[in-house]
Design an enzyme around this catalytic site. Structure first.
Site, PDB file in Angstrom:
ATOM      1  CG  HIS A  35      43.979  36.317  34.041  1.00 56.68           C
ATOM      2  ND1 HIS A  35      44.115  36.238  32.669  1.00 56.68           N
ATOM      3  CD2 HIS A  35      45.173  36.734  34.517  1.00 56.68           C
ATOM      4  CE1 HIS A  35      45.352  36.590  32.333  1.00 56.68           C
ATOM      5  NE2 HIS A  35      46.004  36.899  33.435  1.00 56.68           N
ATOM      6  CD  GLU A  47      40.809  34.692  31.764  1.00 58.02           C
ATOM      7  OE1 GLU A  47      42.005  34.674  31.438  1.00 58.02           O
ATOM      8  OE2 GLU A  47      40.192  35.738  32.080  1.00 58.02           O
ATOM      9  CB  CYS A 105      45.976  40.341  32.011  1.00 57.88           C
ATOM     10  SG  CYS A 105      47.597  40.037  32.775  1.00 57.88           S
TER      11      CYS A 105
END
Length: 212
Positions: free
Chosen positions: A192, A194, A87
């Site tokens: 992202h 994750e 990001c």
């Protein structure tokens, strides 16, 4: 083998820490720790730089942590340790950011971070939610990932690279929006990983195995 996630008080690191730790366990890729200690960053085998918020604020926050950026630069540029920016952590690789004025980036990958301006005026900014990846160039971190796989984005600005060879993947959102950049031992994801379920976890696992 130690992967460090750099903590410079920019965003919630919990989900990133858990995702990287999970894939490190599954791939027998050593330990993953979160740290703000420059010496630990300097000695790391791999470095992850996350970030949430505005470009200028994140950069200032990183530089306010005395010696942290210098340690990261030494490990990544001098010793060629694999690096992943996520990001804003990816956007700071650029030469310049234009969010809330003009701010110098790391200039590790030439380019400018500017506002997203979709051709379709009905599309809202920030670009938020799931979007298909379009892979522009092969890369080891894409092993097992194909065009059409989904990733989760939350951003209002995008990285415009100077050299098209550094654009590894994009998404379509009223025009192309940069999704992944990279060169040498550097890779950055606008989305992202994750939070991107199977696609993101696969990219994390690939990064932990990557030997540039």
């Amino acid at each position: 083998m130690r992967t460090v996630i750099v903590d410079y008080e920019s965003g919630n690191l919990h989900s990133a820490e858990k995702a990287f730790q999970r894939m490190a366990r599954e791939g027998d890729a050593g330990e993953v720790i979160v740290t703000s200690d420059p010496d630990t960053v300097r000695r790391a085998d791999r470095i992850v730089l996350p970030g949430d918020g505005a470009f200028a604020a994140c950069r200032a926050q990183l530089y306010d942590h005395r010696g942290l950026f210098e340690a990261m630069r030494e490990a990544v540029l001098d010793h060629a340790r694999p690096f992943m920016g996520i990001c804003i952590g990816m956007q700071m690789l650029a030469t310049t950011g234009l969010e809330h004025g003009q701010t110098e980036g790391f200039d590790w990958i030439g380019g400018t971070v500017g506002p997203i301006r979709p051709d379709d005026k009905t599309l809202k900014v920030p670009h938020m939610g799931w979007n298909d990846l379009v892979l522009d160039r092969p890369h080891p971190v894409f092993d097992g990932i194909e065009t059409g796989h989904h990733a989760y984005f939350v951003h209002s600005y995008q990285f415009h690279v100077d050299d098209s060879a550094h654009l590894l993947a994009h998404a379509e959102y009223g025009g192309p929006v940069t999704a992944v950049v990279g060169r040498d031992n550097l890779i950055g994801t606008q989305f992202h990983p994750e939070k991107s379920q199977a696609t993101g976890l696969e990219m994390i696992a690939n990064f932990l195995r990557w030997m540039p």
